[in-house]
Design a protein around this motif. Sequence first.
Motif, mmCIF file in Angstrom:
data_model
loop_
_atom_site.group_PDB
_atom_site.id
_atom_site.type_symbol
_atom_site.label_atom_id
_atom_site.label_comp_id
_atom_site.label_asym_id
_atom_site.label_seq_id
_atom_site.Cartn_x
_atom_site.Cartn_y
_atom_site.Cartn_z
ATOM 1 N N PHE A 4 7.952 8.705 4.356
ATOM 2 C CA PHE A 4 7.708 10.068 3.914
ATOM 3 C C PHE A 4 7.073 10.863 5.029
ATOM 4 C CE2 PHE A 4 3.154 10.144 3.576
ATOM 5 C CZ PHE A 4 2.764 8.891 3.169
ATOM 6 N N MET A 5 7.187 12.180 4.898
ATOM 7 C CA MET A 5 6.563 13.117 5.829
ATOM 8 C C MET A 5 5.922 14.213 4.988
ATOM 9 S SD MET A 5 9.645 13.404 8.650
ATOM 10 C CE MET A 5 8.619 13.562 10.135
ATOM 11 N N ALA A 40 2.450 19.676 0.785
ATOM 12 C CA ALA A 40 3.827 19.340 0.435
ATOM 13 C C ALA A 40 4.185 18.007 1.059
ATOM 14 C CB ALA A 40 4.793 20.417 0.910
ATOM 15 N N VAL A 41 5.116 17.304 0.418
ATOM 16 C CA VAL A 41 5.578 16.022 0.932
ATOM 17 C C VAL A 41 7.061 15.898 0.650
ATOM 18 C CG1 VAL A 41 5.005 14.768 -1.178
ATOM 19 C CG2 VAL A 41 5.132 13.533 1.004
ATOM 20 N N ILE A 42 7.758 15.204 1.552
ATOM 21 C CA ILE A 42 9.184 14.942 1.367
ATOM 22 C C ILE A 42 9.439 13.468 1.665
ATOM 23 C CG2 ILE A 42 9.735 15.698 3.730
ATOM 24 C CD1 ILE A 42 12.425 16.747 2.560
ATOM 25 N N THR A 43 10.176 12.817 0.776
ATOM 26 C CA THR A 43 10.433 11.386 0.916
ATOM 27 C C THR A 43 11.710 11.135 1.703
ATOM 28 O OG1 THR A 43 11.769 11.185 -1.065
ATOM 29 C CG2 THR A 43 9.364 11.066 -1.336
ATOM 30 N N SER A 44 11.979 9.860 1.942
ATOM 31 C CA SER A 44 13.206 9.490 2.648
ATOM 32 C C SER A 44 14.440 9.856 1.834
ATOM 33 C CB SER A 44 13.205 7.998 2.958
ATOM 34 O OG SER A 44 13.081 7.247 1.756
ATOM 35 N N THR A 91 10.900 16.121 -3.065
ATOM 36 C CA THR A 91 9.788 16.931 -2.581
ATOM 37 C C THR A 91 8.738 17.132 -3.663
ATOM 38 O OG1 THR A 91 10.929 18.982 -3.171
ATOM 39 C CG2 THR A 91 11.220 18.180 -0.920
ATOM 40 N N ASN A 92 7.524 17.368 -3.202
ATOM 41 C CA ASN A 92 6.433 17.666 -4.115
ATOM 42 C C ASN A 92 5.534 18.687 -3.435
ATOM 43 O OD1 ASN A 92 4.958 17.356 -6.513
ATOM 44 N ND2 ASN A 92 3.515 15.975 -5.515
ATOM 45 N N ASN A 149 1.419 14.501 8.282
ATOM 46 C CA ASN A 149 1.155 13.095 7.948
ATOM 47 C C ASN A 149 2.489 12.382 7.756
ATOM 48 O OD1 ASN A 149 0.309 11.379 4.953
ATOM 49 N ND2 ASN A 149 -0.202 10.676 7.009
ATOM 50 N N VAL A 150 2.641 11.267 8.423
ATOM 51 C CA VAL A 150 3.917 10.542 8.375
ATOM 52 C C VAL A 150 3.647 9.060 8.146
ATOM 53 C CG1 VAL A 150 5.915 9.803 9.740
ATOM 54 C CG2 VAL A 150 5.131 12.172 9.856
ATOM 55 N N ARG A 151 4.434 8.461 7.272
ATOM 56 C CA ARG A 151 4.433 7.002 7.148
ATOM 57 C C ARG A 151 5.741 6.501 7.747
ATOM 58 N NH1 ARG A 151 2.729 4.263 1.681
ATOM 59 N NH2 ARG A 151 0.723 4.877 2.549
#
Length: 119
Positions: free
Chosen positions: A33-34, A49-53, A57-58, A96-98
């Motif tokens: 996610f980023m 905000a966050v976006i998954t692979s 989005t959230n 922030n990135v995983r």
Amino acid sequence: QVQLVESGGGLVQPGGSLRLSCAASGSISRINFMGWHRQAPGKERELVAVITSGDDTNYADSVKGRFTISRDNAKNTVYLQMTSLKPEDTAVYYCNVRARTVIRTYDVWGQGTQVTVSS
């Protein structure tokens, strides 16, 4: 290791727009996610905000309808398009990135970029 480079902050008038970018580099095999967080003076850091692979989005309620998060997988880059900016959006914005490498999974934070909304 995974490194992040942020760009795009600055000073903008209320109602204006800005786009933030965050590029991840390193021996990345997958990004889970980023996301973007922000921290205003005297306040705790909060998720914006966050976006998954999978491109889910959230968003924080305070930015829904005004901010859009997107990603370019080929460039390992996440963007935050901010419109209708308000003075209360003033904060330092952190990427922030995983990300996974062959060795391990990293949770990485960018250095932060200042966004100031003021007339």
